[in-house]
Design an enzyme around this catalytic site. Sequence first.
Site, PDB file in Angstrom:
ATOM      1  N   LYS A 285      13.479   9.739  27.859  1.00  0.00           N
ATOM      2  CA  LYS A 285      12.860  11.072  27.815  1.00  0.00           C
ATOM      3  C   LYS A 285      11.615  11.061  26.934  1.00  0.00           C
ATOM      4  O   LYS A 285      10.601  11.679  27.257  1.00  0.00           O
ATOM      5  CB  LYS A 285      13.868  12.099  27.261  1.00  0.00           C
ATOM      6  CG  LYS A 285      14.956  12.479  28.240  1.00  0.00           C
ATOM      7  CD  LYS A 285      14.781  13.909  28.703  1.00  0.00           C
ATOM      8  CE  LYS A 285      15.640  14.230  29.900  1.00  0.00           C
ATOM      9  NZ  LYS A 285      16.930  14.761  29.572  1.00  0.00           N
TER      10      LYS A 285
ATOM     11  N   LYS B 201      17.236   7.147  41.347  1.00  0.00           N
ATOM     12  CA  LYS B 201      17.786   8.481  41.095  1.00  0.00           C
ATOM     13  C   LYS B 201      16.909   9.612  41.649  1.00  0.00           C
ATOM     14  O   LYS B 201      15.718   9.691  41.388  1.00  0.00           O
ATOM     15  CB  LYS B 201      17.966   8.682  39.583  1.00  0.00           C
ATOM     16  CG  LYS B 201      18.626  10.000  39.251  1.00  0.00           C
ATOM     17  CD  LYS B 201      18.867  10.212  37.786  1.00  0.00           C
ATOM     18  CE  LYS B 201      19.180  11.668  37.530  1.00  0.00           C
ATOM     19  NZ  LYS B 201      18.173  12.365  36.765  1.00  0.00           N
TER      20      LYS B 201
ATOM     21  N   LYS C 120      14.862  16.436  39.813  1.00  0.00           N
ATOM     22  CA  LYS C 120      14.195  17.715  40.079  1.00  0.00           C
ATOM     23  C   LYS C 120      12.687  17.616  39.957  1.00  0.00           C
ATOM     24  O   LYS C 120      11.948  18.306  40.639  1.00  0.00           O
ATOM     25  CB  LYS C 120      14.658  18.771  39.058  1.00  0.00           C
ATOM     26  CG  LYS C 120      16.063  19.267  39.270  1.00  0.00           C
ATOM     27  CD  LYS C 120      16.330  20.486  38.375  1.00  0.00           C
ATOM     28  CE  LYS C 120      17.792  20.607  38.074  1.00  0.00           C
ATOM     29  NZ  LYS C 120      18.231  19.990  36.834  1.00  0.00           N
TER      30      LYS C 120
HETATM   31  P1  TYM Z   1      20.736  17.901  34.999  1.00  0.00           P
HETATM   32  O1  TYM Z   1      20.246  19.297  35.027  1.00  0.00           O
HETATM   33  O2  TYM Z   1      19.725  16.812  34.938  1.00  0.00           O
HETATM   34  O3  TYM Z   1      21.628  17.629  36.267  1.00  0.00           O
HETATM   35  C1  TYM Z   1      22.740  18.456  36.555  1.00  0.00           C
HETATM   36  C2  TYM Z   1      23.891  17.625  37.088  1.00  0.00           C
HETATM   37  O4  TYM Z   1      23.507  16.945  38.276  1.00  0.00           O
HETATM   38  C3  TYM Z   1      23.714  15.544  38.114  1.00  0.00           C
HETATM   39  N1  TYM Z   1      22.644  14.825  38.816  1.00  0.00           N
HETATM   40  C4  TYM Z   1      22.876  13.795  39.635  1.00  0.00           C
HETATM   41  N2  TYM Z   1      24.030  13.207  40.009  1.00  0.00           N
HETATM   42  C5  TYM Z   1      23.930  12.173  40.864  1.00  0.00           C
HETATM   43  N3  TYM Z   1      22.732  11.735  41.365  1.00  0.00           N
HETATM   44  C6  TYM Z   1      21.565  12.302  41.013  1.00  0.00           C
HETATM   45  N4  TYM Z   1      20.418  11.869  41.518  1.00  0.00           N
HETATM   46  C7  TYM Z   1      21.613  13.395  40.100  1.00  0.00           C
HETATM   47  N5  TYM Z   1      20.661  14.175  39.532  1.00  0.00           N
HETATM   48  C8  TYM Z   1      21.321  15.046  38.748  1.00  0.00           C
HETATM   49  C9  TYM Z   1      23.646  15.285  36.623  1.00  0.00           C
HETATM   50  O5  TYM Z   1      24.299  14.092  36.270  1.00  0.00           O
HETATM   51  C10 TYM Z   1      24.339  16.521  36.098  1.00  0.00           C
HETATM   52  O6  TYM Z   1      25.728  16.384  36.157  1.00  0.00           O
HETATM   53  N6  TYM Z   1      22.236  17.179  30.295  1.00  0.00           N
HETATM   54  C11 TYM Z   1      22.623  17.746  31.572  1.00  0.00           C
HETATM   55  C12 TYM Z   1      22.962  19.238  31.489  1.00  0.00           C
HETATM   56  C13 TYM Z   1      23.979  19.567  30.454  1.00  0.00           C
HETATM   57  C14 TYM Z   1      25.377  19.303  30.536  1.00  0.00           C
HETATM   58  C15 TYM Z   1      25.910  19.831  29.321  1.00  0.00           C
HETATM   59  C16 TYM Z   1      26.194  18.697  31.474  1.00  0.00           C
HETATM   60  C17 TYM Z   1      23.742  20.200  29.288  1.00  0.00           C
HETATM   61  N7  TYM Z   1      24.888  20.350  28.606  1.00  0.00           N
HETATM   62  C18 TYM Z   1      27.282  19.732  29.050  1.00  0.00           C
HETATM   63  C19 TYM Z   1      27.570  18.613  31.184  1.00  0.00           C
HETATM   64  C20 TYM Z   1      28.097  19.128  29.992  1.00  0.00           C
HETATM   65  C21 TYM Z   1      21.468  17.574  32.539  1.00  0.00           C
HETATM   66  O7  TYM Z   1      20.349  17.423  32.150  1.00  0.00           O
HETATM   67  O8  TYM Z   1      21.809  17.698  33.843  1.00  0.00           O
END
Ligand code: TYM
Length: 332
Positions: free
Chosen positions: A113, A196, A199
Amino acid sequence: MEKQIVVSGIRATGELHIGNYFGAMRNFVTLQDEFKCYFFIADWHSLTTEEDAEALKVHILPIVKDYLAVGLDPQKCTLFAQSSVPEIAELALLLSMVQPKTELEGLPTWKEKEASQKEAGKIVSAGLFFYPVLMAADILIQKATIIPVGKDQLPHLEFTRDVARRFNNRYGFTFPACDALEGRAIKVPGLDGTEKMGKTEGNAIDLVETPEGVAQKLSVAVTDTNRKLRQDPGNPYICNIFALHELLSTPEMVEQIKTDCQTAAIGCVECKKMLGNNINKFLAPLQERRQAISDDYARQILSDGGKKARITARQTLNEVRDKMGLPDLKGE
Ligand code: TYM
């Protein structure tokens, strides 16, 4: 027996995509029937990279609608915005007192990041550095044990377990260990051939994508780069389009495509067309349900969920404050 607790969140930094669905949301839907579930919009986490207040605002309600459209039921699970539970922020501050700074610096997710912010000429904020501690607080405030996330988030779960262990060692057992869903933490690859879908990478099929959008994005998507000519046999195992077929097509179709690709019986154009049809079939009912949800209803769900999530959050925070020697706030 008490039900196990599930927590997961999604940042509001753009439209959700099929990676979010297959990596996370699909599991949310099955878990809500069995466990006590909290699913939220990680709006504070979004601010670690999102500088535009309007952009953040416009992404929040659509995510609530996506949560509902994929089948989350507010009667069965709690849906809320992270920032509506201020107890999480206080817990994050308190957890930071047991967390050595050097370990935060060593996290691979931090290094990635930090590099991408620098590359984009953006500020590398202290908030971004603090990201994993805030995420640990999201989870620990509800004493959750099951965290359905994609593979990319696993280092954050390991970090959360470490913070919990440190806190428990110093102040007595408070937090259970959490883990991802066994064997279901996957990584959905991007259309650009990278590993991967994301967004902000411009390599995603969004949940709101039109059939025209799907066709356009797939037409330029990267396949097996060694397959130069239509008559060359392909290798499905290194092709992201095939990986998407495995998620979106029937097992019979996947088998057929595998053989047809390896023998050059079909070309990439045809293979993409079949995938496009299956993506559209998957998205159409979801989009229809999403369309029918009003902004007011989505806002109400968030507001109700926030109130509910705060009740249990306050209990944990009171316990933590007490164990750390802070004044009792129970009566407030
Ligand atoms: P974020 O917003 O990047 O993504 C949300 C969820 O989608 C999953 N994800 C994917 N899974 C498989 N393949 C992909 N290409 C892919 N892109 C996204 C992510 O693994 C995630 O599960 N840090 C987290 C948000 C968060 C969170 C938490 C999650 C904040 N606090 C507490 C669980 C528990 C994040 O940035 O997810």
